[in-house]
Design an enzyme around this catalytic site. Structure first.
Site, PDB file in Angstrom:
ATOM      1  N   ARG A 188      -5.601   5.719  -7.938  1.00  0.00           N
ATOM      2  CA  ARG A 188      -5.315   7.156  -8.013  1.00  0.00           C
ATOM      3  C   ARG A 188      -5.238   7.624  -9.459  1.00  0.00           C
ATOM      4  NH1 ARG A 188      -0.017   7.445  -4.535  1.00  0.00           N
ATOM      5  NH2 ARG A 188      -0.206   9.685  -4.892  1.00  0.00           N
TER       6      ARG A 188
ATOM      7  N   LEU B 253       0.865  -1.172   0.000  1.00  0.00           N
ATOM      8  CA  LEU B 253       0.000   0.000   0.000  1.00  0.00           C
ATOM      9  C   LEU B 253       0.904   1.226   0.000  1.00  0.00           C
ATOM     10  CD1 LEU B 253      -2.698  -0.910   2.708  1.00  0.00           C
ATOM     11  CD2 LEU B 253      -2.919  -1.112   0.218  1.00  0.00           C
ATOM     12  N   ASP B 254       0.497   2.267  -0.723  1.00  0.00           N
ATOM     13  CA  ASP B 254       1.260   3.507  -0.699  1.00  0.00           C
ATOM     14  C   ASP B 254       1.367   4.019   0.739  1.00  0.00           C
ATOM     15  OD1 ASP B 254       1.351   3.396  -3.463  1.00  0.00           O
ATOM     16  OD2 ASP B 254      -0.395   4.698  -3.719  1.00  0.00           O
ATOM     17  N   ARG B 255       2.387   4.810   0.983  1.00  0.00           N
ATOM     18  CA  ARG B 255       2.616   5.305   2.345  1.00  0.00           C
ATOM     19  C   ARG B 255       1.369   5.960   2.944  1.00  0.00           C
ATOM     20  NH1 ARG B 255       7.407   9.486   3.123  1.00  0.00           N
ATOM     21  NH2 ARG B 255       6.161  10.580   1.544  1.00  0.00           N
TER      22      ARG B 255
END
Length: 326
Positions: free
Chosen positions: A250, A143-145
């Site tokens: 996104r 998962l992205d930060r």
């Protein structure tokens, strides 16, 4: 006997273009990784060390690239509390908080999910765990930060192989919650089928199309919408990616003209949401040993819900109920 790792040296024949771009294309490393090798003196052009990433190549020059051995892959265990959703001897599932990086990478060795997990258990040293993208023992997906929510980590080599195969073969079902900001108009579910590849110039970004695009599909279901007072519409949406491309949700929301609220990369920063409003809410994945589906749920986070309420939205009564197929 010296068991220290040795540097890896490769000899390549250049194609025309910038040195960093050419090496990135030929090796698969990111532009920033290649630039670090160049400025560190690890690249020779026609027998001479070159320290300039922007050096223009005519094509045909002999490039010698020496990749130094990685530093000791030992990562310090850290005593960090984790929100554990499920755990047995084969895997652990946690609700990753926003702001936490999934695994160590060049320049980042502390504060990651891997550090926190090592503080409570051993993780498997499967092949490739310390590749160019960082030290990632047990990590199956990322998962992205700034994306919060469900993430599964393998505790054995066998579990890692089984879970990785399940994600690769699309035998998982993922559902995210997001606030989309922009020109949202759909009243019904919207299926986006648009390939995603790396941005040709800004290498840290992805884009629809781009370099070496791969197929990508995401189903977006609006749960509510409100005008933002500036002629645009905000929407609370569920996103169900059928594929797992980097930054897929996104990028697809930006492609629809409604980037994720607070996403400074694909949209713009927001005063009501200091990070991008994206949360991995549900994950269904086959257990690596029993094969039975694990239905994992990370409740919608307070910051995302508060942001939605602040912009005038109402929270659906069935928000924490998994959608069909999730």
């Amino acid at each position: 006997m010296n068991d220290a790792p040795h540097p890896d040296t490769r000899t390549l024949s250049a194609t025309p273009g910038r040195l960093d771009a050419v090496l990135s294309a030929m090796t698969g490393a990111s532009r920033s990784q290649v630039a670090a090798l160049i400025t560190g003196g690890f690249v020779q052009v026609a027998g001479q060390v070159s320290l300039k990433p922007a050096l223009k190549l005519r094509g045909g020059e002999v490039l010698n690239v020496t990749v130094p051995p990685p530093p000791d892959a030992t990562v310090a265990p850290e005593n960090v509390p984790l929100d554990v959703l499920f755990e047995d001897e084969h895997l652990i599932a946690v609700n990753k908080p926003a702001g936490m990086i999934t695994h160590p990478a060049p320049g980042v060795s502390t504060g990651t999910l891997v550090n926190a997990l090592l503080g409570r258990m051993n993780l498997p040293q499967q092949d490739g765990h310390d590749g160019p993208d960082g030290y990632r023992p047990g990590i199956v997906h990322r998962l992205d930060r700034d994306t919060s929510g469900v993430i599964v980590v393998a505790k054995t080599v066998a579990a890692h192989a089984a879970l990785a195969a399940a994600f690769k073969d699309r035998r998982t079902c993922k559902t995210y919650l997001a606030i989309a900001a922009g020109q949202w108009k759909a009243l019904e579910a919207v299926q986006v089928d648009a390939p995603v590849g790396r941005h040709p110039v800004q290498r840290q970004r992805m884009t629809v199309g781009g370099a070496q695009p791969r197929d990508a599909q995401t189903l977006f279901t609006p749960l509510g919408s409100v005008p933002d007072g500036h002629g645009r519409t905000l929407a609370l949406v569920r996103a169900q990616p059928r594929t797992g491309r980097t930054h897929q949700i996104r990028v697809h929301l930006a492609h629809l003209g409604s980037p994720v609220l607070g996403d400074g990369v694909y949209g713009r920063a927001s005063e009501v949401m200091p990070r991008h409003a994206l949360h991995a809410q549900f994950l269904t994945v086959p257990h690596p040993v029993t094969g039975r589906d694990l239905h994992l749920h990370a409740p919608a986070p307070d910051d995302l819900l508060s942001a939605w309420v602040r912009v005038g939205g109402g929270v659906p009564d069935d928000l924490e109920v998994a959608p069909r197929g999730g």
